[in-house]
Scaffold this motif. Structure first.
Motif, mmCIF file in Angstrom:
data_model
loop_
_atom_site.group_PDB
_atom_site.id
_atom_site.type_symbol
_atom_site.label_atom_id
_atom_site.label_comp_id
_atom_site.label_asym_id
_atom_site.label_seq_id
_atom_site.Cartn_x
_atom_site.Cartn_y
_atom_site.Cartn_z
ATOM 1 N N ILE A 130 -10.759 -5.496 -2.770
ATOM 2 C CA ILE A 130 -9.481 -5.668 -3.463
ATOM 3 C C ILE A 130 -9.039 -4.368 -4.110
ATOM 4 N N PHE A 131 -9.979 -3.710 -4.747
ATOM 5 C CA PHE A 131 -9.658 -2.470 -5.462
ATOM 6 C C PHE A 131 -9.124 -1.410 -4.510
ATOM 7 N N VAL A 132 -9.828 -1.255 -3.393
ATOM 8 C CA VAL A 132 -9.409 -0.278 -2.385
ATOM 9 C C VAL A 132 -8.030 -0.637 -1.845
ATOM 10 N N LYS A 133 -7.824 -1.932 -1.586
ATOM 11 C CA LYS A 133 -6.553 -2.382 -1.036
ATOM 12 C C LYS A 133 -5.404 -2.080 -1.986
ATOM 13 N N VAL A 134 -5.615 -2.346 -3.267
ATOM 14 C CA VAL A 134 -4.572 -2.121 -4.266
ATOM 15 C C VAL A 134 -4.270 -0.636 -4.406
ATOM 16 N N ILE A 135 -5.331 0.166 -4.500
ATOM 17 C CA ILE A 135 -5.154 1.620 -4.644
ATOM 18 C C ILE A 135 -4.404 2.186 -3.451
ATOM 19 N N GLU A 136 -4.782 1.755 -2.277
ATOM 20 C CA GLU A 136 -4.132 2.285 -1.073
ATOM 21 C C GLU A 136 -2.672 1.883 -1.018
ATOM 22 N N ALA A 137 -2.380 0.656 -1.424
ATOM 23 C CA ALA A 137 -0.996 0.187 -1.446
ATOM 24 C C ALA A 137 -0.181 0.995 -2.441
ATOM 25 N N LEU A 138 -0.757 1.268 -3.598
ATOM 26 C CA LEU A 138 -0.046 2.053 -4.614
ATOM 27 C C LEU A 138 0.170 3.474 -4.123
ATOM 28 N N ASN A 139 -0.836 4.040 -3.465
ATOM 29 C CA ASN A 139 -0.691 5.387 -2.902
ATOM 30 C C ASN A 139 0.405 5.409 -1.868
ATOM 31 N N LYS A 140 0.460 4.367 -1.053
ATOM 32 C CA LYS A 140 1.472 4.308 -0.005
ATOM 33 C C LYS A 140 2.866 4.201 -0.608
ATOM 34 N N GLU A 141 2.982 3.400 -1.658
ATOM 35 C CA GLU A 141 4.276 3.255 -2.330
ATOM 36 C C GLU A 141 4.736 4.560 -2.923
ATOM 37 N N ASN B 109 5.658 -7.879 -15.031
ATOM 38 C CA ASN B 109 5.477 -8.978 -14.095
ATOM 39 C C ASN B 109 5.887 -8.594 -12.679
ATOM 40 N N GLN B 110 6.896 -7.745 -12.570
ATOM 41 C CA GLN B 110 7.298 -7.273 -11.235
ATOM 42 C C GLN B 110 6.138 -6.574 -10.551
ATOM 43 N N TYR B 111 5.437 -5.752 -11.303
ATOM 44 C CA TYR B 111 4.334 -4.992 -10.723
ATOM 45 C C TYR B 111 3.108 -5.868 -10.504
ATOM 46 N N VAL B 112 2.903 -6.804 -11.394
ATOM 47 C CA VAL B 112 1.791 -7.730 -11.203
ATOM 48 C C VAL B 112 2.039 -8.539 -9.932
ATOM 49 N N GLU B 113 3.290 -8.961 -9.737
ATOM 50 C CA GLU B 113 3.660 -9.694 -8.533
ATOM 51 C C GLU B 113 3.429 -8.856 -7.296
ATOM 52 N N ARG B 114 3.759 -7.578 -7.402
ATOM 53 C CA ARG B 114 3.599 -6.689 -6.252
ATOM 54 C C ARG B 114 2.134 -6.598 -5.836
ATOM 55 N N ILE B 115 1.270 -6.462 -6.840
ATOM 56 C CA ILE B 115 -0.155 -6.419 -6.542
ATOM 57 C C ILE B 115 -0.615 -7.788 -6.040
ATOM 58 N N ASP B 116 -0.124 -8.835 -6.674
ATOM 59 C CA ASP B 116 -0.523 -10.195 -6.332
ATOM 60 C C ASP B 116 -0.226 -10.496 -4.872
ATOM 61 N N ARG B 117 0.890 -9.938 -4.376
ATOM 62 C CA ARG B 117 1.307 -10.177 -3.000
ATOM 63 C C ARG B 117 0.322 -9.628 -1.984
ATOM 64 N N LEU B 118 -0.454 -8.626 -2.429
ATOM 65 C CA LEU B 118 -1.414 -8.021 -1.522
ATOM 66 C C LEU B 118 -2.634 -8.907 -1.296
ATOM 67 N N LEU B 119 -2.832 -9.849 -2.201
ATOM 68 C CA LEU B 119 -4.079 -10.592 -2.200
ATOM 69 C C LEU B 119 -3.921 -11.968 -1.561
ATOM 70 N N SER B 120 -4.979 -12.390 -0.895
ATOM 71 C CA SER B 120 -5.010 -13.756 -0.409
ATOM 72 C C SER B 120 -5.338 -14.666 -1.595
ATOM 73 N N ASP B 121 -5.144 -15.965 -1.399
ATOM 74 C CA ASP B 121 -5.456 -16.915 -2.473
ATOM 75 C C ASP B 121 -6.916 -16.801 -2.886
ATOM 76 N N GLU B 122 -7.775 -16.644 -1.876
ATOM 77 C CA GLU B 122 -9.204 -16.556 -2.153
ATOM 78 C C GLU B 122 -9.528 -15.312 -2.968
ATOM 79 N N GLU B 123 -8.918 -14.201 -2.568
ATOM 80 C CA GLU B 123 -9.152 -12.947 -3.275
ATOM 81 C C GLU B 123 -8.680 -13.049 -4.712
ATOM 82 N N ARG B 124 -7.524 -13.650 -4.896
ATOM 83 C CA ARG B 124 -6.966 -13.786 -6.242
ATOM 84 C C ARG B 124 -7.885 -14.593 -7.133
ATOM 85 N N GLU B 125 -8.376 -15.690 -6.570
ATOM 86 C CA GLU B 125 -9.257 -16.559 -7.320
ATOM 87 C C GLU B 125 -10.564 -15.868 -7.665
#
Lengths: 159, 159
Positions: A130-141, B109-125
């Motif tokens: 998850i951490f890698v995924k988030v960092i990479e997404a932020l870098n890409k943005e 919240n916009q940014y939290v949503e942006r990160i949240d979108r990257l994650l699957s339900d399982e990952e989020r949990e």
DNA sequence: GCTCAATAGTTCGTATGTGGAAGTATTCAT
DNA sequence: ATGAATACTTCCACATACGAACTATTGAGC
């Protein structure tokens, strides 16, 4: 949406743990957070120039000058004007600085281990993923944003 | 052990994202991080007294006084001496402050949503589960540490 | 070879943050 | 009534942040 508000509330209720690691990292040092990060980042790279330090720490050059000068004064860093480009100042750790960084890393690792012990192998793997995924997404943005800005600038200049 | 060193290196290589959220939270405010957190924590609780703010933000009372005074001066906070205990000063958000906090939370919240979108339900949990587990463990350690300290103090006094 | 834009870093001034010491005012236990 | 404890403020020295203005150097362009 309510989920995100709850997340923010959770963060705020625990913000001392999130934003103030000194709550659980007993570094017991006279270094501030900025100084600590500067030392660690220079150790990480062996040697950095002023603008690189400023860039890594996301602070202006004027702030970097003060920060580095204070660490030089404390004996932890050494500054050296480049022979090949006299504008450039290279920064390295002194032996004293290196010793300090070893201690710092040891302490940090102790706490990382402590957290690590709480996690199962699966949790650890998922967390890193998850951490890698988030960092990479932020870098890409950031890159996309930079490209967009540059595109806009070029458009203006062409007009 | 080598795994932890790699983790630290990873952190350092991405420390701008980790320690400098302004890299990806475009708050575009004249507020500093401390001011921001103060506003959010006061909004969270409706009203706080000075020592509570100091405690939440992990800063001394003298620093809190300056911080709050500047936010009062900017029109975001209101201070009020308690009628029932004249030593106590209660701090609340003004209407201006409340408006600002709404904007801040929206942005967050916009940014939290942006990160949240990257994650699957399982990952989020899993992420939330890990986060709660770590926070609770740290809280428990703090309590254990406090209990240990108090036990040592009592032992000294009895002797 | 000269000019000047670009680059690297420093200095200055101002505002804010950090944090301990010392202080004032108030509360409450004795 | 007294004094310890509590809540907060003021003072002070230092650190950090940051933009503006500055100095020194490099290198592209002519």
């Amino acid at each position: 949406m309510a989920g995100e508000t709850k997340l923010l509330d959770f963060f705020l209720d625990n913000l001392r743990k999130v934003f103030y690691p000194e709550e659980w990292i007993d570094l017991d040092l006279e270094l501030s957070k900025s100084q600590l990060l500067a030392m660690l980042i220079i150790d990480r790279h062996g040697e950095l120039i002023m603008s690189q330090i400023a860039d890594y720490l996301n602070i202006p050059l004027s702030t970097t000058t003060g920060l580095v000068n204070r660490l030089v004064k404390s004996g932890y860093l050494r500054r050296e004007r480049s022979e090949s480009d006299r504008r450039i100042v290279a920064i390295q750790l002194t032996e004293t600085g290196k010793t300090l960084v070893v201690n710092i890393k040891e302490t940090i690792n102790q706490y990382v281990e402590r957290i690590d012990r709480l996690l199962s192998d699966e949790e650890r793997e998922t967390l890193m993923h998850i951490f890698v995924k988030v960092i990479e997404a932020l870098n890409k943005e950031k890159q996309d944003y930079t490209a967009e800005v540059e595109s806009n600038i070029n458009k203006i200049e062409i007009e």
